[in-house]
Scaffold this active site. Structure first.
Site, PDB file in Angstrom:
ATOM      1  N   CYS A 274     -12.986  -3.017  12.924  1.00  0.00           N
ATOM      2  CA  CYS A 274     -14.161  -3.584  12.268  1.00  0.00           C
ATOM      3  C   CYS A 274     -15.228  -3.954  13.297  1.00  0.00           C
ATOM      4  CB  CYS A 274     -13.762  -4.816  11.444  1.00  0.00           C
ATOM      5  SG  CYS A 274     -15.178  -5.532  10.595  1.00  0.00           S
TER       6      CYS A 274
ATOM      7  N   CYS B 190     -16.278  -8.060  12.581  1.00  0.00           N
ATOM      8  CA  CYS B 190     -15.474  -9.215  12.990  1.00  0.00           C
ATOM      9  C   CYS B 190     -14.488  -8.874  14.109  1.00  0.00           C
ATOM     10  CB  CYS B 190     -14.733  -9.811  11.801  1.00  0.00           C
ATOM     11  SG  CYS B 190     -13.392  -8.774  11.201  1.00  0.00           S
TER      12      CYS B 190
ATOM     13  N   ASP C 139       0.854  -1.189   0.000  1.00  0.00           N
ATOM     14  CA  ASP C 139       0.000   0.000   0.000  1.00  0.00           C
ATOM     15  C   ASP C 139       0.889   1.237   0.000  1.00  0.00           C
ATOM     16  OD1 ASP C 139      -2.467   1.550   0.330  1.00  0.00           O
ATOM     17  OD2 ASP C 139      -1.717   1.947   2.339  1.00  0.00           O
TER      18      ASP C 139
ATOM     19  N   ASP D 203      -3.128   1.321   7.174  1.00  0.00           N
ATOM     20  CA  ASP D 203      -2.349   0.998   5.978  1.00  0.00           C
ATOM     21  C   ASP D 203      -2.105  -0.500   5.849  1.00  0.00           C
ATOM     22  OD1 ASP D 203      -2.252   3.717   5.530  1.00  0.00           O
ATOM     23  OD2 ASP D 203      -0.253   3.961   6.405  1.00  0.00           O
TER      24      ASP D 203
ATOM     25  N   CYS E 194     -12.834  -4.252   5.060  1.00  0.00           N
ATOM     26  CA  CYS E 194     -12.153  -4.973   6.135  1.00  0.00           C
ATOM     27  C   CYS E 194     -11.404  -6.169   5.538  1.00  0.00           C
ATOM     28  CB  CYS E 194     -13.160  -5.472   7.174  1.00  0.00           C
ATOM     29  SG  CYS E 194     -12.395  -6.497   8.446  1.00  0.00           S
TER      30      CYS E 194
ATOM     31  N   GLU F  51      -1.532  -1.500  -6.002  1.00  0.00           N
ATOM     32  CA  GLU F  51      -2.688  -0.849  -6.608  1.00  0.00           C
ATOM     33  C   GLU F  51      -2.332  -0.323  -7.998  1.00  0.00           C
ATOM     34  OE1 GLU F  51      -5.174   1.393  -3.224  1.00  0.00           O
ATOM     35  OE2 GLU F  51      -3.042   1.770  -3.232  1.00  0.00           O
TER      36      GLU F  51
ATOM     37  N   CYS G 278     -13.040  -9.656   7.170  1.00  0.00           N
ATOM     38  CA  CYS G 278     -14.333 -10.226   6.808  1.00  0.00           C
ATOM     39  C   CYS G 278     -14.904  -9.665   5.507  1.00  0.00           C
ATOM     40  CB  CYS G 278     -15.337 -10.015   7.938  1.00  0.00           C
ATOM     41  SG  CYS G 278     -15.802  -8.279   8.160  1.00  0.00           S
TER      42      CYS G 278
HETATM   43 ZN    ZN Z   1     -14.256  -7.322   9.568  1.00  0.00          ZN
END
Ligand code: ZN
Length: 398
Positions: free
Chosen positions: A343, A346, A190, A353, A325, A274, A328
């Site tokens: 999150c 989860c 990233d 990052d 996320c 990316e 999940c």
């Molecule tokens: Zn999650």
């Protein structure tokens, strides 16, 4: 699986005055040829409803060269490339018509609107000891080979381009097929601003302190320059200092990018990153330009080094890599200032990052035999750009 590639190597030319004039004259002759061929196509269609093809025009070129010594003063491949270029413009036009667009018809090129010519096949031209030779060019044309081409590269095409500083040559070369390097280390990368890159295994590549220091020096020099009176002796000195700072900053940054990309290629067999959207993020203009430029350069270094080393570089869809996320897959909206990913679905709590880097790795779809270093399960819906086969890439040259 094997990787083969066509890479374009760009070099600045160092023409003599006489050669510079010859390059200008060739450019002008090709502009005229382009316009004449376009006119002929339009006439043939209007008057006789006949479509002139590239092959018709290439045949006419052969006859013209036979009759006219001026026409045969240049290698035939230069003129063929110009005709081919017109042909591509036509094909592009009809392709866009078919797909429902409103394209502009190929245009006559005025002076200043035609800045390149080239060889569609690397024949009738040679390069040896950083010197290009071809018919119509007086003497050997020096090339500033700041970086050697790989010894096994085979040059396919060659384009001469005029820019504000003079002339550049772009040599597109095929690198022979290389087998993929043994190993199964995979990583997601990233790219950021405060940290240059966060890796999916938790490591980071710091941004370059030395470059930041050099940038500060540059700003001081620029301010000093702005204070000097026009035409004064001290203004000249200040301008030299600014130029020197610019060069030093660029050199340090390029070094850093070389080292960072070399490190990744050494440590991993698959790198996910990316796909760069240059116009993506709205940041302050200066920072944006600097980072866009250095990211683009970094990815170009990575592509080149990855191809050379026989490892896979996968460029993935960059959308929402920081929002989703990595545990999940749920969307977890966050502000630019939120440094943590937390999150609610989860319970995963990691650095923002790092979460993005893991998503990037997921999206690459970790291939058979490749270990997912981040230790996360694979998710469907990865956006995998085909890493094998021939791709057209450009290697930055300065
Ligand atoms: Zn999650």
């Amino acid at each position: 699986m094997a990787v083969s590639m066509i890479l374009t190597f760009r070099y600045r030319l160092l023409p003599t005055k006489q050669q510079h004039r010859a390059l200008e004259a060739i450019l002008e002759s090709q502009r005229q040829l382009y316009n004449a061929a376009l006119e002929e196509r339009i006439d043939a269609y209007r008057k006789a409803n006949v479509t002139r093809t590239y092959f018709d025009q290439a045949k006419a070129l052969t006859e013209w060269r036979h009759d006219d010594p001026e026409a045969s003063a240049l290698p035939v491949n230069v003129q063929r490339a110009t005709l081919k270029r017109l042909d591509e413009a036509y094909k592009g036009f009809f392709r866009r018509v078919k797909s429902g667009g409103k394209p502009g018809f190929p245009r006559f090129r005025g002076k200043g609107w035609f800045d390149s010519f080239g060889f569609g096949e690397f024949q009738g031209i040679s390069i040896e000891a950083a010197k290009l030779r071809f018919k119509g060019m007086p003497g050997a044309l020096r090339v500033h080979l700041h970086r050697q081409m790989p010894a096994d590269a085979v040059i396919r095409t060659c384009v001469f381009r005029r820019d504000v500083k003079g002339w550049m040559v772009g040599l597109a070369a095929a690198l022979p097929t290389r087998s993929l390097r043994e190993g199964n280390r995979a990583v997601g990368v990233d790219l950021g601003i405060t940290t240059f890159a966060a890796l999916s295994d938790g490591a980071v590549i710091p941004s370059l302190k030395a470059a930041r220091l050099a940038e500060r020096r540059l700003r001081i020099a620029q301010r000093a320059l702005a204070r000097k009176k026009r035409g004064s002796k001290s203004r000249g000195k200040a301008r030299i200092e600014v130029r020197r700072c610019h060069a030093a900053t660029a050199r340090r940054r390029a070094n850093h990018l070389h080292q960072a990309s070399a490190r990744l290629v050494r440590d991993y067999e698959m790198i996910a990153i990316e796909a760069l959207q240059v116009k993506g993020l709205a940041r302050s203009s200066l920072a944006k330009d600097v980072h866009d430029a250095s990211w683009a350069k970094f990815i170009s270094f990575l592509r080149y080094k990855a191809a050379k080393a026989g490892i896979r570089l996968v460029e993935v869809d960059p959308r929402n890599t920081s929002q989703d996320c990595s545990g999940c897959g749920a969307k977890v909206p966050k502000e630019l200032g939120d440094r943590q990913h937390e999150c609610p679905h989860c319970g995963l709590t990691v650095d923002r990052d790092l979460n993005a880097a893991r998503n990037i790795l997921h999206r690459a779809g970790v291939g058979p035999g490749l270990r997912n270093v981040a230790g996360c399960g694979m998710r469907a819906g990865g956006n995998l750009s085909e890493p094998t086969g021939t791709r057209q890439e450009t290697v930055e040259s300065h």
